[in-house]
Motif scaffolding. Structure first.
Motif, mmCIF file in Angstrom:
data_model
loop_
_atom_site.group_PDB
_atom_site.id
_atom_site.type_symbol
_atom_site.label_atom_id
_atom_site.label_comp_id
_atom_site.label_asym_id
_atom_site.label_seq_id
_atom_site.Cartn_x
_atom_site.Cartn_y
_atom_site.Cartn_z
ATOM 1 N N ARG A 26 -3.860 -11.478 11.286
ATOM 2 C CA ARG A 26 -2.942 -10.338 11.207
ATOM 3 C C ARG A 26 -2.071 -10.449 9.958
ATOM 4 N N GLY A 31 -3.783 -8.987 7.111
ATOM 5 C CA GLY A 31 -4.241 -7.608 7.259
ATOM 6 C C GLY A 31 -3.229 -6.566 6.816
ATOM 7 N N SER A 32 -3.577 -5.304 7.079
ATOM 8 C CA SER A 32 -2.772 -4.177 6.582
ATOM 9 C C SER A 32 -1.437 -4.024 7.310
ATOM 10 N N SER A 33 -1.390 -4.426 8.571
ATOM 11 C CA SER A 33 -0.193 -4.124 9.368
ATOM 12 C C SER A 33 1.019 -4.920 8.900
#
Lengths: 142, 466
Positions: free
Chosen positions: A47, A50-52
C-alpha cells in the motif's frame, strides 16, 4: 443489408478504438513493475508503494507505525496532521485504523482516545506514548 | 510462492468454489438450450457471490462467526439439496446449435481474432485491477471501509449508520458488496484488499460470458457475439483501476443478468422469472438504484403484449417483488430509515419547481459540456450501431431499460446537495457520479444493441449435435 453490416462493423471498430484511446495501455508497465517489485512484500508495504498513499507517503508510514504501537486499551484515535491532508488522506486514515474509531483533527478528543500527531509539534501536557518516525503517539488525558 | 501470489490463488479458489456452489444452487433455473454453457457459468458465478454475502448475514443472525465451517455447510446443503445434479454443464444433446461447423476459415480466423481481443481486454483490466492494493476513494471511504469493519468486528456494527464520523461512507447504501468482501475475508482468514481485487476481473469475465452466451442463444452469429464481447472487454471507462473496489462493476454484471432474464421471461422462458428475481436481488443488494431497475423490469412486464402479460406477468411480478423485499426489508429492519445523503427531495415540492427547473438546466448544461461532449465519438458510434440494427422487441427492451436509467442518472444530480457545501449546487454529482454510473449501463446496452444486429449477423442453423 451489406451497407448496414458495414456501418455496424465500422462503428464497433470505432467504439473499440475510442475505448482503447480513452485509456491507452501505456500504463501497463507500472503494475507489472509494481508486482515484480512488491509482490514479495507485506500488504502495508504494498500500500505504501501504491497510489492511495502518493499524496504523502511519510504520513502513511506514520499511520502504519502508530497502528502497530497502539495499546489494546485505546478506544479511538484522533489524528492531527501538521499540514493539509486531502480528503483521500482522511479516508485512508480511517480505513487504516478500522475497526478502531479514528477522526482527523477533531475539535474535541473523546475520553479514552489517544492522539497521533504528524510533525514535530508536541502539545503541552500530553504524555508521549511512543515517538514514531514523523510524529508521535500521545495520550492527551491529564 | 510469496504471500501476495498465494493469497491471489486463494481468492481465485474461493471464487471458483463458490461459483460452482452457486451453479449447483440455481441449476434448475439456468438457461437451457444450445450454446449457453458460458451463460450458465456466469449465472452460477453470480449466485455464488450471492451465497457468500448471504451466508455472512445469516451467520450473524444465527450468532455464528462466519468462516469455512459455514461455507462447507452451505456448499453441502446446496449439493445435497440438488442431489448432485450436474447436467447443467454437459453439452446439449438436442436441438439445433448455432453452428460454426460450416463456417469458412476466414470467419473462424475473425472470431479467433475477436476472442484474442476479449482476452486482451481481460488481461489489461486484470493488470490494472490487481496492480496494487485497491485505492479508489470510494473503496477506502465506503465499500472497503464497511467490509473491513464487518470482517474485523465479526458482526454488523451499528456504527455503520450511527457514527457521525462515518457519514461520508453513505450509511444509506446496501451492504451486499461489503458483506461479500467480509465473506471472502472470512474464507481467506485475513483482510487482504490487494488479493481481493481479483474479484473484479472475474466479474468482467463473467459479464462477457453472460453477454456472449445470451447473444448466441438469441441467434447471433459467433462473430457478432464475440465482437460484442470484445468491444465490451475493451470498455476502459467501465473496467478501470479507479472502478476496482466500487459497486459499479458488480452492478453492471447484475443489470445485464436482470435485463436479459426479463427479456427471456417476456418471450416465454419459464425459468427466466426466477432468474430475474435472483439478478434483481443481487442488484438491489449492491446499490440503491437496483430497486429502480427492479421497478423498470416490472414495468417492462406490464407493457408486454396482452397475451404474453397474462401468461408471464404473475410469475415475473412475484419474483421481482420478492427480490425487492428480500433486499430492502432486512436492511430496513436492522437500521431503520436512512435518508439518501446527497439528495434533497424537497426540491420536488411545487413551491420549489422554479428552482428545480433552474437546477435541471444547470445539470444538463454541465453534463452536456463536461461529460457528453468529450464522449461524442463514443456516443456517435453507439448511435450508428443502434441505427444499423433492426427493431427487435427483446433487444429494445434492454435498451429501453438502459435509456430510462441513463435519463434518471442525468436528471438526479438536479436534486443533489453536497452536505457541507450547499453552495456547490447540483453540479458536484455530475462531476463525481454521472460518468461512472452511466458506464455501468454498458453491458446492458451492449446486449440490446447487439441484439438488434442479429438479423444482420445471424448464426448458421444448419447442424445439430449428434
Amino acid at each position: 443489408m451489406t451497407a448496414r453490416r458495414r456501418i455496424a462493423q465500422l462503428a464497433a471498430a470505432a467504439l473499440a478504438a475510442y475505448f482503447v484511446a480513452s485509456d491507452p495501455p501505456t500504463d501497463l508497465p507500472r503494475p507489472i513493475a509494481f508486482l515484480r517489485h512488491y509482490a514479495s512484500q507485506s500488504l502495508p508495504v504494498r500500500r505504501l508503494g501504491g497510489s492511495s498513499t502518493d499524496f504523502d507517503r511519510p504520513y502513511f508510514i506514520l499511520l502504519e507505525w502508530a497502528r502497530r504501537k497502539l495499546p489494546p486499551s485505546a478506544r479511538g484515535l484522533a489524528v492531527f496532521p501538521d499540514r493539509e491532508i486531502p480528503g483521500r488522506g482522511v479516508y485512508l486514515t480511517l480505513y487504516e485504523f478500522a475497526p478502531l474509531p479514528a477522526v482527523v483533527a477533531p475539535a474535541r478528543i473523546p475520553p479514552g482516545w489517544l492522539a497521533l500527531v504528524y510533525g514535530p509539534r508536541r502539545p503541552p501536557g500530553w504524555r508521549v506514548v511512543a515517538d514514531l518516525p514523523g510524529g508521535a503517539l500521545l495520550d492527551p488525558a491529564p | 510462492m510469496t504471500g501476495f501470489w498465494l493469497a491471489l490463488l486463494e481468492v481465485a479458489g474461493i471464487l471458483l468454489v463458490f461459483g460452482a456452489a452457486g451453479w449447483l444452487a440455481v441449476s434448475r433455473i439456468l438457461p437451457s438450450g444450445p450454446a449457453t454453457r458460458a451463460e450458465r457459468v456466469a449465472w452460477g458465478f453470480a449466485a455464488g457471490l450471492g451465497l457468500i454475502a448471504v451466508s455472512v448475514a445469516l451467520a450473524f443472525v444465527l450468532g455464528v462467526r462466519p468462516g469455512w465451517v459455514l461455507a462447507i455447510v452451505c456448499v453441502a446443503c446446496v449439493a445435497v439439496g440438488l442431489t448432485f445434479r450436474v447436467s447443467g454443464l454437459e453439452p446439449e444433446k438436442s436441438g439445433p446449435r448455432p453452428g460454426t461447423r460450416d463456417a469458412g476459415l476466414g470467419r473462424r480466423l475473425s472470431v479467433a481474432g475477436l476472442f484474442l481481443l476479449v482476452l486482451a481486454g481481460i488481461g489489461v483490466y486484470a493488470l490494472r485491477a490487481i496492480g496494487e492494493p485497491m485505492w479508489s476513494n470510494d473503496f477506502l471511504a465506503i465499500w472497503g471501509m464497511k467490509g473491513k469493519l464487518i470482517f474485523e468486528l465479526g458482526r454488523l456494527p451499528e456504527r455503520l449508520y450511527r457514527d457521525p464520523a462515518l457519514t461520508f461512507s453513505h450509511p444509506e447504501y446496501p451492504l451486499g458488496l461489503p458483506l461479500l468482501y467480509a465473506g471472502i475475508s472470512f474464507l481467506l482468514g485475513d483482510w487482504d484488499d490487494h488479493a481481493m481485487a481479483l474479484l473484479f476481473p472475474f466479474l468482467q469475465a463473467a459479464t462477457l460470458a453472460a453477454l456472449w452466451g445470451w447473444l448466441r442463444r438469441r441467434g447471433a452469429s459467433d462473430a457478432l457475439a464475440m465482437g460484442a464481447a470484445a468491444v465490451l472487454a475493451l470498455d476502459a471507462p467501465l473496467y478501470s483501476g479507479f472502478h476496482t473496489g466500487l459497486a459499479d462493476i458488480p452492478l453492471s454484471f447484475y443489470l445485464l443478468l436482470l435485463g436479459t432474464s426479463v427479456a427471456d421471461a417476456i418471450d416465454g422462458d419459464s425459468r427466466a422469472p426466477a432468474r430475474s428475481g435472483l439478478a434483481g436481488f443481487l442488484a438491489a443488494s449492491t446499490k440503491n438504484e437496483g430497486v429502480f431497475f427492479l421497478a423498470l423490469a416490472l414495468l417492462l412486464g406490464w407493457l408486454a403484449p396482452a397475451a404474453v402479460r397474462r401468461r408471464v406477468q404473475p410469475s415475473l411480478s412475484l419474483w421481482l417483488l420478492s427480490a425487492a423485499l428480500a433486499a430492502v426489508v432486512p436492511l430496513r429492519l436492522w437500521r431503520g430509515s436512512v435518508p439518501l445523503k446527497d439528495f434533497d427531495f424537497g426540491f420536488l415540492k411545487p413551491t420549489l419547481w422554479g428552482e428545480l427547473a433552474q437546477r435541471i438546466l444547470e445539470t444538463l448544461s454541465v453534463a452536456i459540456r463536461e461529460v457528453a461532449w468529450p464522449a461524442l465519438p463514443c456516443l456517435a458510434a453507439i448511435v450508428a450501431l443502434w441505427a444499423a440494427g433492426r427493431p427487435a422487441p427483446f433487444a429494445d427492451r434492454l435498451l429501453a431499460m438502459a435509456a430510462a436509467a441513463a435519463l434518471a442518472y442525468l436528471l438526479l444530480p438536479a436534486l443533489g446537495v453536497y452536505p457541507s457545501r450547499p453552495e456547490l449546487g447540483p453540479i458536484f454529482l455530475v462531476h463525481t457520479a454521472l460518468g461512472r454510473t452511466v458506464a455501468a449501463l454498458a453491458p446492458l446496452a451492449a446486449a440490446g444493441i447487439a441484439g438488434r444486429l442479429i438479423p444482420l449477423f445471424p448464426a448458421f442453423r444448419l447442424t445439430a449435435d449428434s
